[in-house]
Design a protein around this motif. Structure first.
Motif, short mmCIF file in Angstrom:
data_model
loop_
_atom_site.label_atom_id
_atom_site.label_comp_id
_atom_site.label_asym_id
_atom_site.label_seq_id
_atom_site.Cartn_x
_atom_site.Cartn_y
_atom_site.Cartn_z
N TRP A 10 6.38 15.49 -5.89
CA TRP A 10 7.44 15.23 -4.89
C TRP A 10 7.84 13.77 -4.88
O TRP A 10 7.08 12.91 -5.37
CB TRP A 10 6.99 15.65 -3.48
CG TRP A 10 5.71 15.03 -2.99
CD1 TRP A 10 4.46 15.58 -3.05
CD2 TRP A 10 5.53 13.75 -2.34
NE1 TRP A 10 3.52 14.72 -2.50
CE2 TRP A 10 4.16 13.61 -2.04
CE3 TRP A 10 6.41 12.73 -1.97
CZ2 TRP A 10 3.64 12.47 -1.42
CZ3 TRP A 10 5.89 11.59 -1.34
CH2 TRP A 10 4.52 11.47 -1.07
N GLN A 31 4.73 10.88 -5.38
CA GLN A 31 3.36 11.23 -5.77
C GLN A 31 3.34 11.46 -7.27
O GLN A 31 4.20 12.17 -7.81
CB GLN A 31 2.91 12.51 -5.05
CG GLN A 31 1.53 13.00 -5.44
CD GLN A 31 0.42 12.05 -4.98
OE1 GLN A 31 0.38 11.66 -3.82
NE2 GLN A 31 -0.47 11.67 -5.89
N ALA A 37 8.58 0.06 -2.32
CA ALA A 37 8.49 0.91 -1.12
C ALA A 37 7.91 0.11 0.04
O ALA A 37 7.79 0.61 1.15
CB ALA A 37 7.63 2.14 -1.40
N ASN A 38 7.52 -1.13 -0.24
CA ASN A 38 7.03 -2.07 0.77
C ASN A 38 7.84 -3.36 0.67
O ASN A 38 7.30 -4.44 0.44
CB ASN A 38 5.55 -2.41 0.52
CG ASN A 38 4.63 -1.21 0.47
OD1 ASN A 38 3.95 -0.89 1.43
ND2 ASN A 38 4.60 -0.53 -0.67
N ARG A 55 11.11 14.98 1.98
CA ARG A 55 10.25 15.15 0.82
C ARG A 55 10.96 16.13 -0.10
O ARG A 55 11.21 17.27 0.27
CB ARG A 55 8.89 15.71 1.25
CG ARG A 55 7.81 15.47 0.20
CD ARG A 55 6.51 16.19 0.47
NE ARG A 55 5.84 15.90 1.72
CZ ARG A 55 4.91 14.98 1.93
NH1 ARG A 55 4.54 14.21 0.94
NH2 ARG A 55 4.36 14.83 3.12
N PRO A 103 0.78 -1.23 0.00
CA PRO A 103 0.00 0.00 0.00
C PRO A 103 0.82 1.29 0.00
O PRO A 103 0.36 2.32 -0.51
CB PRO A 103 -0.81 -0.11 1.29
CG PRO A 103 0.06 -0.92 2.21
CD PRO A 103 0.80 -1.90 1.32
N ALA A 104 2.03 1.26 0.57
CA ALA A 104 2.76 2.52 0.74
C ALA A 104 3.43 2.95 -0.55
O ALA A 104 3.82 2.13 -1.37
CB ALA A 104 3.82 2.36 1.84
N CYS A 105 3.56 4.26 -0.71
CA CYS A 105 4.29 4.76 -1.88
C CYS A 105 5.33 5.77 -1.45
O CYS A 105 5.20 6.41 -0.41
CB CYS A 105 3.34 5.37 -2.91
SG CYS A 105 4.12 5.48 -4.55
N ASN A 106 6.37 5.92 -2.28
CA ASN A 106 7.44 6.84 -1.95
C ASN A 106 7.51 8.04 -2.89
O ASN A 106 8.44 8.83 -2.83
CB ASN A 106 8.79 6.08 -1.94
CG ASN A 106 8.95 5.21 -3.18
OD1 ASN A 106 8.18 5.35 -4.14
ND2 ASN A 106 9.95 4.33 -3.18
N PHE A 116 9.88 11.00 -1.92
CA PHE A 116 10.45 10.86 -0.57
C PHE A 116 11.81 10.20 -0.73
O PHE A 116 11.91 9.05 -1.13
CB PHE A 116 9.53 10.00 0.31
CG PHE A 116 10.02 9.85 1.73
CD1 PHE A 116 9.86 10.89 2.65
CD2 PHE A 116 10.64 8.68 2.15
CE1 PHE A 116 10.31 10.76 3.96
CE2 PHE A 116 11.10 8.54 3.46
CZ PHE A 116 10.93 9.59 4.37
#
Lengths: 87, 496
Positions: free
Chosen positions: B189, B71, B126-127, B196, B66-69, B191
């Motif tokens: 952006w 956008q 990212a996961n 950021r 689910p996580a993202c690094n 991460f």
């Protein structure tokens, strides 16, 4: 001194993975993620910026202890205010 | 009598119902022919990479990441809808253990499922713990399933070695640009290194990491497909350059996809009314890039939890609730799966050794212009759907060289009324827009009202080829257009 996650959180897990103090856990019964107010340091001593709010993709989902958003509307997407979703 | 080559014809193979209904769509053998034998061996049963395979083999995605690094301006992390099919949309998030159970349940029930992918809804890399523990368990417990992963590339260089340890030989990287100035318009952006990083600086980091990751994967003999989202006015003029760069670094396939953006999706591009490409613009760009590189045209831009053949989604049959109740004997399933795979492979081998040609009744002079036609089909490679029931049309090009599949066009992705539709407020207006550039629509039946509307929009409806093979029907209509003088100004007589 601690940050707080509010119900705009979409449970993407990103903050939990970058928290240096292990202060973030998922709320019970599909509730949004929560920050342990006793252990959160706002990353002081670990990083220049709080990690959770630096990776969080949702505006106004994380607040300072005074209730103001760390990432106000428009700060992450660049959307103008008139495109603000109804909160 | 001229022997007319129909590109990618495989009339002898059985096309399963429910998946893509085209008889020959996407990267046909002419498009995979430049690949080395070893690469071809690795893609022949991958439905997302091999056009032939996608009629026969199924794929699935598990939503463990689910996580993202970063956008992207075409993505909205808030969105979750059971009825919509587009990347990033999922119904339930799984733990790695649940994902393994679901994968094995699907493999046992849909034996033609060969590929398991992790594609989000965030970024798989990212996961890394969730992604790699899923891969680790599947490599052990279901060794007959191919694994693949789709990434934005930011974390990719760090995991190139880890990726070689599992049953993974395909990675997809989404690369929308190689120029940071353009990147800043797509990625607000990233991460990176615990910060950021915004704008051009952030985009440059992402681009550099994508390119580094691509190089590392190629060095490790992992196949790389590149996905690009076509954004008119932002990267449309730039993607040919992207194609050139990624090909020079060893990517084996490039997939240019249209932007999907509506205000109700809540994405930056949706809310700012950034338009997607018209079908014609998309096709022109795909044609332009294909001069340079292998292109892919059968991609359906599926959900991060899709299950089944491309063009269908059987995810609702495999919710966690339903899976919990299933008993799976995977040893037995593997035996059955091998039988099914062997049978499909035998069919495919037969199809490729057979002569891919049909007898044409008429030769058409080489200078005759090509024509695009849209087909309403519900499977089997036939003209067999009522115009009013079609949710997507298959677009074929007829030219003196033969008939080839160009793309599929979903009508529900385009205007279905409202103020963005220049043709008025009807569903038909949206369909006509989706069929831009096509001169005929072939379907099993069509009502009087749409007939008139289509005709006045310059698209000739045709219900005369119901239940015929698509390629034969398209060729027949092309010959008829030629004979009626619609294709040349100075037509004299038939040469056949």
């Amino acid at each position: 001194m601690a940050l707080k996650i509010v119900d705009r959180c979409v449970n993407c897990h990103a903050c939990q993975m970058v928290c240096p103090t292990g202060s973030i856990r998922k709320g019970k019964n599909d509730a949004h993620f929560l920050i342990n107010q006793d252990t959160c340091t706002e990353c002081v001593g670990s990083y220049d910026e709080p990690q959770c709010s630096s990776i969080c993709p949702i505006e106004c989902a994380i607040e300072f202890s005074d209730g103001s958003p760390v990432n106000p509307f428009g700060s992450l997407t660049g959307l103008p205010l008139d495109k603000a979703p109804l909160v | 009598m001229l022997e007319l080559k129909v590109l990618g014809d495989h009339s002898e193979t059985e096309v399963p119902q429910g998946g893509c209904s085209s008889g020959s769509c996407g990267s046909t053998d002419d498009q995979l022919s430049h690949l080395s034998e070893s690469v071809r061996q690795r893609v022949f049963n991958h439905p997302c990479y091999s056009e032939q395979a996608h009629h026969h083999f199924a794929r699935m995605h598990v939503a463990v990441a689910p996580a993202c690094n970063i956008q992207c301006n075409y993505c909205n992390r808030k969105y979750d809808c059971a009825n919509e099919s587009r990347p990033g949309v999922v119904s339930e998030l799984l733990t790695p253990k649940q994902a393994v159970k679901k994968t094995m349940a699907v493999a046992a029930n849909i034996p033609q499922m060969t590929v398991l992918g992790i594609a989000g809804p965030g970024d798989p890399l990212a996961n890394p713990n969730k992604t790699f523990s899923t891969f680790r368990m599947l490599t052990e417990q279901a060794p007959d399933i191919k694994l693949c992963v789709s990434t934005n590339g930011l974390a990719l260089p760090d995991y190139a070695d880890e990726l070689t340890k599992h049953n993974i030989d395909h990675v997809t990287i989404t690369i929308n640009c190689v120029d940071p100035e353009i990147g800043a318009k797509i990625y607000p952006w990233v991460f990176w290194n615990n910060k950021r990083v915004r704008g051009v600086e952030g985009a440059k980091i992402l681009i550099d990491r994508q390119q580094e990751g691509l190089e590392k994967l190629v060095e490790r003999d992992i196949l790389v497909k590149v996905n690009s989202v076509m954004l008119p006015g932002i990267n449309d003029k730039h993607l040919a350059e992207v194609s050139r760069v990624v090909k020079s670094k060893g990517a084996f396939l490039h997939n240019v996809m249209p932007l999907i953006a509506e205000p109700e999706h809540g994405t930056y591009f949706g809310l700012m009314e950034q338009r997607g490409p018209t079908p014609k613009e998309l096709q022109e760009l795909q044609d332009e890039c294909s001069g340079d590189m292998n292109m892919m045209r059968h991609c359906r831009q599926c959900r991060a939890d899709a299950v089944g053949l491309l063009g269908e989604d059987r995810g609702a049959e495999f919710t966690m609730e339903k899976i919990e109740a299933m008993e799976i004997d995977y040893e037995a399933a593997m035996v059955k799966r091998k039988k099914v795979h062997d049978a499909i492979n035998a069919e495919l081998a037969k199809a490729t050794t057979q002569s891919q040609s049909v007898n044409a009744d008429h030769a058409i002079p080489a200078e005759t212009r090509p024509v695009l036609m849209a087909i309403a089909s519900q499977g089997g490679g036939l003209v067999n759907q009522h115009f009013g029931h079609a949710k997507e049309f298959l677009v074929y090009e007829a030219s003196p060289e033969g008939v080839r599949f160009i793309s599929h066009r979903k009508t529900d992705l385009y205007c279905t009324g409202g103020d963005t539709c220049g043709d008025g407020d009807s569903l038909l207006g949206g369909i006509i827009k989706a069929l831009e550039g096509c001169e005929a629509v072939l379907c099993s039946k069509i009502g009087y009202e749409p007939w008139e509307t289509l005709e006045s929009a310059g698209i000739m409806p045709n219900g005369e080829h119901a239940m015929e093979k698509i390629e034969d029907a398209v060729w027949a209509v092309y010959v008829e257009m030629y004979q009626n003088g619609k294709l040349t100004d100075n037509q004299t007589q038939m040469t056949a």
